[in-house]
Design a protein around this motif. Structure first.
Motif, PDB file in Angstrom:
ATOM      1  N   VAL A   1       0.855  -1.183   0.000  1.00 57.23           N
ATOM      2  CA  VAL A   1       0.000   0.000   0.000  1.00 57.23           C
ATOM      3  C   VAL A   1       0.892   1.236   0.000  1.00 57.23           C
ATOM      4  N   LEU A   2       0.579   2.162  -0.882  1.00 56.82           N
ATOM      5  CA  LEU A   2       1.262   3.451  -0.953  1.00 56.82           C
ATOM      6  C   LEU A   2       0.249   4.534  -0.619  1.00 56.82           C
ATOM      7  N   PHE A   3       0.583   5.380   0.352  1.00 52.75           N
ATOM      8  CA  PHE A   3      -0.336   6.478   0.658  1.00 52.75           C
ATOM      9  C   PHE A   3       0.446   7.693   1.117  1.00 52.75           C
ATOM     10  N   GLY A   4      -0.181   8.851   0.988  1.00 60.82           N
ATOM     11  CA  GLY A   4       0.491  10.059   1.419  1.00 60.82           C
ATOM     12  C   GLY A   4      -0.226  11.314   1.021  1.00 60.82           C
ATOM     13  N   GLN A   5       0.546  12.386   1.012  1.00 60.91           N
ATOM     14  CA  GLN A   5      -0.024  13.702   0.767  1.00 60.91           C
ATOM     15  C   GLN A   5       1.058  14.619   0.223  1.00 60.91           C
ATOM     16  N   ASP A   6       0.707  15.396  -0.773  1.00 57.10           N
ATOM     17  CA  ASP A   6       1.571  16.450  -1.288  1.00 57.10           C
ATOM     18  C   ASP A   6       0.712  17.691  -1.457  1.00 57.10           C
ATOM     19  N   ASP A   7       1.300  18.858  -1.230  1.00 54.23           N
ATOM     20  CA  ASP A   7       0.517  20.094  -1.295  1.00 54.23           C
ATOM     21  C   ASP A   7      -0.048  20.366  -2.685  1.00 54.23           C
ATOM     22  N   SER A   8       0.450  19.675  -3.695  1.00 48.81           N
ATOM     23  CA  SER A   8      -0.086  19.852  -5.051  1.00 48.81           C
ATOM     24  C   SER A   8      -1.436  19.164  -5.237  1.00 48.81           C
ATOM     25  N   SER A   9      -1.788  18.279  -4.313  1.00 49.48           N
ATOM     26  CA  SER A   9      -3.029  17.516  -4.436  1.00 49.48           C
ATOM     27  C   SER A   9      -4.261  18.404  -4.298  1.00 49.48           C
ATOM     28  N   LYS A  10      -5.285  18.078  -5.068  1.00 45.52           N
ATOM     29  CA  LYS A  10      -6.566  18.784  -5.002  1.00 45.52           C
ATOM     30  C   LYS A  10      -7.634  17.934  -4.326  1.00 45.52           C
TER      31      LYS A  10
ATOM     32  N   ALA B   1     -11.446  -0.665  -2.475  1.00 46.83           N
ATOM     33  CA  ALA B   1     -10.243  -1.236  -1.862  1.00 46.83           C
ATOM     34  C   ALA B   1     -10.597  -2.506  -1.105  1.00 46.83           C
ATOM     35  N   PRO B   2      -9.808  -3.571  -1.248  1.00 47.98           N
ATOM     36  CA  PRO B   2     -10.073  -4.814  -0.497  1.00 47.98           C
ATOM     37  C   PRO B   2      -9.857  -4.617   0.998  1.00 47.98           C
ATOM     38  N   GLY B   3     -10.359  -5.547   1.784  1.00 49.60           N
ATOM     39  CA  GLY B   3     -10.296  -5.435   3.232  1.00 49.60           C
ATOM     40  C   GLY B   3      -8.897  -5.297   3.780  1.00 49.60           C
ATOM     41  N   TRP B   4      -7.921  -5.965   3.173  1.00 48.20           N
ATOM     42  CA  TRP B   4      -6.570  -5.916   3.718  1.00 48.20           C
ATOM     43  C   TRP B   4      -5.984  -4.505   3.624  1.00 48.20           C
ATOM     44  N   VAL B   5      -6.408  -3.727   2.623  1.00 45.85           N
ATOM     45  CA  VAL B   5      -5.935  -2.341   2.515  1.00 45.85           C
ATOM     46  C   VAL B   5      -6.466  -1.516   3.679  1.00 45.85           C
ATOM     47  N   HIS B   6      -7.737  -1.710   4.026  1.00 43.62           N
ATOM     48  CA  HIS B   6      -8.321  -1.009   5.175  1.00 43.62           C
ATOM     49  C   HIS B   6      -7.550  -1.331   6.451  1.00 43.62           C
ATOM     50  N   ARG B   7      -7.104  -2.563   6.584  1.00 44.86           N
ATOM     51  CA  ARG B   7      -6.377  -2.962   7.800  1.00 44.86           C
ATOM     52  C   ARG B   7      -4.979  -2.355   7.854  1.00 44.86           C
ATOM     53  N   GLU B   8      -4.345  -2.207   6.706  1.00 40.32           N
ATOM     54  CA  GLU B   8      -2.975  -1.689   6.665  1.00 40.32           C
ATOM     55  C   GLU B   8      -2.927  -0.169   6.796  1.00 40.32           C
ATOM     56  N   LEU B   9      -3.955   0.511   6.337  1.00 32.13           N
ATOM     57  CA  LEU B   9      -3.925   1.970   6.270  1.00 32.13           C
ATOM     58  C   LEU B   9      -4.069   2.606   7.657  1.00 32.13           C
ATOM     59  N   ARG B  10      -3.403   3.714   7.851  1.00 34.12           N
ATOM     60  CA  ARG B  10      -3.530   4.468   9.098  1.00 34.12           C
ATOM     61  C   ARG B  10      -4.838   5.240   9.092  1.00 34.12           C
ATOM     62  N   ARG B  11      -5.855   4.702   9.742  1.00 34.02           N
ATOM     63  CA  ARG B  11      -7.164   5.330   9.741  1.00 34.02           C
ATOM     64  C   ARG B  11      -7.128   6.715  10.397  1.00 34.02           C
ATOM     65  N   ASP B  12      -6.280   6.874  11.425  1.00 31.28           N
ATOM     66  CA  ASP B  12      -6.218   8.166  12.097  1.00 31.28           C
ATOM     67  C   ASP B  12      -5.748   9.258  11.148  1.00 31.28           C
TER      68      ASP B  12
ATOM     69  N   LEU C   1      -6.060   9.203   7.884  1.00 31.09           N
ATOM     70  CA  LEU C   1      -7.112   9.396   6.890  1.00 31.09           C
ATOM     71  C   LEU C   1      -8.195  10.322   7.439  1.00 31.09           C
ATOM     72  N   GLU C   2      -8.595  10.087   8.666  1.00 27.48           N
ATOM     73  CA  GLU C   2      -9.647  10.892   9.282  1.00 27.48           C
ATOM     74  C   GLU C   2      -9.188  12.320   9.539  1.00 27.48           C
ATOM     75  N   GLN C   3      -7.890  12.530   9.734  1.00 36.18           N
ATOM     76  CA  GLN C   3      -7.355  13.871   9.951  1.00 36.18           C
ATOM     77  C   GLN C   3      -7.125  14.626   8.650  1.00 36.18           C
ATOM     78  N   GLY C   4      -7.381  13.973   7.518  1.00 34.48           N
ATOM     79  CA  GLY C   4      -7.163  14.609   6.227  1.00 34.48           C
ATOM     80  C   GLY C   4      -5.712  14.662   5.815  1.00 34.48           C
TER      81      GLY C   4
ATOM     82  N   ILE D   1      -4.087  12.149   4.536  1.00 35.55           N
ATOM     83  CA  ILE D   1      -3.896  11.228   3.420  1.00 35.55           C
ATOM     84  C   ILE D   1      -4.790  11.678   2.267  1.00 35.55           C
ATOM     85  N   GLU D   2      -4.185  11.984   1.143  1.00 31.16           N
ATOM     86  CA  GLU D   2      -4.948  12.437  -0.014  1.00 31.16           C
ATOM     87  C   GLU D   2      -4.678  11.572  -1.243  1.00 31.16           C
ATOM     88  N   CYS D   3      -3.995  10.465  -1.032  1.00 28.56           N
ATOM     89  CA  CYS D   3      -3.606   9.626  -2.163  1.00 28.56           C
ATOM     90  C   CYS D   3      -3.377   8.210  -1.641  1.00 28.56           C
ATOM     91  N   VAL D   4      -4.088   7.224  -2.202  1.00 27.78           N
ATOM     92  CA  VAL D   4      -3.939   5.833  -1.787  1.00 27.78           C
ATOM     93  C   VAL D   4      -3.894   4.937  -3.017  1.00 27.78           C
TER      94      VAL D   4
END
Length: 232
Positions: free
Chosen positions: A75-84, A98-109, A111-114, A116-119
């Motif tokens: 899983v690749l995720f992150g954020q760059d200021d260029s993102s819209k 996204a399959p269930g295993w992606v939900h388990r690997e991702l940092r939900r906190d 994501l909820e804080q905004g 993460i803008e790219c997954v």
């Protein structure tokens, strides 16, 4: 390789190649003291309950994590200021399809804080992402990790990081050779030492003082540096 804006799954290299280049940056900029720091910038291997994760933070506007999961998945995720993505209305569900295993690997906190803008996720030999609206202009992938999508881009970026220019004889060749070893899975302690020695030689000859060449302060450091580059 050119990355589209917004990114597409086919813009990314195979997961093991992306890991190799990312890890090569982490080794090339290794600092034994900084590896102990919780908050830092640059490239590094982080703590994870999965098979391992790599981090990249440019210290300003780009933050990314690459998680290596079981079964050759990632899983690749992150954020760059260029993102819209964060400013798009209605909000984009980055985990749609996204399959269930992606939900388990991702940092939900995050994501909820905004924060993460790219997954993107890698499974069965291919990258995938959620569908985007047709009028979304950018998800940050290009500005964030575009330098890892081809070896030429990676070599250019690492040379710039070490402040090598076209007059620094042997610099491009040393970096190309190191990335080739990383992608082929042939990085050894000897390869790391040879690379570090060559970087130090070039920096000394051309009076380049920053950043320092990677230094293994112990055999434990060296083992960690070489293990880092291996996909499995």
């Amino acid at each position: 390789m050119k990355i589209n804006r917004p990114g597409r799954p086919e813009d990314l290299p195979e997961a093991s190649v992306l890991w190799a280049r990312w890890a090569a940056f982490a080794v090339a900029t290794w600092n034994a003291e900084e590896e102990k720091e919780r908050f830092r910038s640059g490239y590094w291997l982080g703590d994870s309950d999965s098979d391992g994760d790599l981090h990249y933070d440019d210290g300003a506007c780009s933050r990314w994590v690459f998680i290596r999961a079981e079964g050759g998945r990632a899983v690749l995720f992150g954020q760059d200021d260029s993102s819209k993505v964060a400013r798009y209305e209605p909000p984009i569900d980055l985990l749609a399809a996204a399959p269930g295993w992606v939900h388990r690997e991702l940092r939900r906190d995050l994501l909820e804080q905004g924060r993460i803008e790219c997954v993107y996720w890698f499974e069965d030999g291919s990258w995938h992402r959620a569908p985007y609206p047709d009028d979304l202009h950018d998800d940050g992938l290009d500005c964030g990790i575009g330098h890892l999508t081809s070896r030429d881009h990676a070599v250019g970026e690492i040379c710039a990081l070490f402040e090598f220019d076209n007059d620094c004889e042997g610099a491009v060749e040393a970096c190309e050779q190191f990335f080739e070893h990383a992608e082929r899975g042939t990085v050894t302690g000897r390869v790391v030492r040879s690379f570090a020695d060559e970087i130090f030689r070039i920096q000394t000859e051309y009076e380049l003082l920053w950043p320092e060449a990677p230094i293994a302060r112990s055999e434990t450091d060296l083992a960690a540096m070489t293990a880092l580059v291996r996909w499995r």
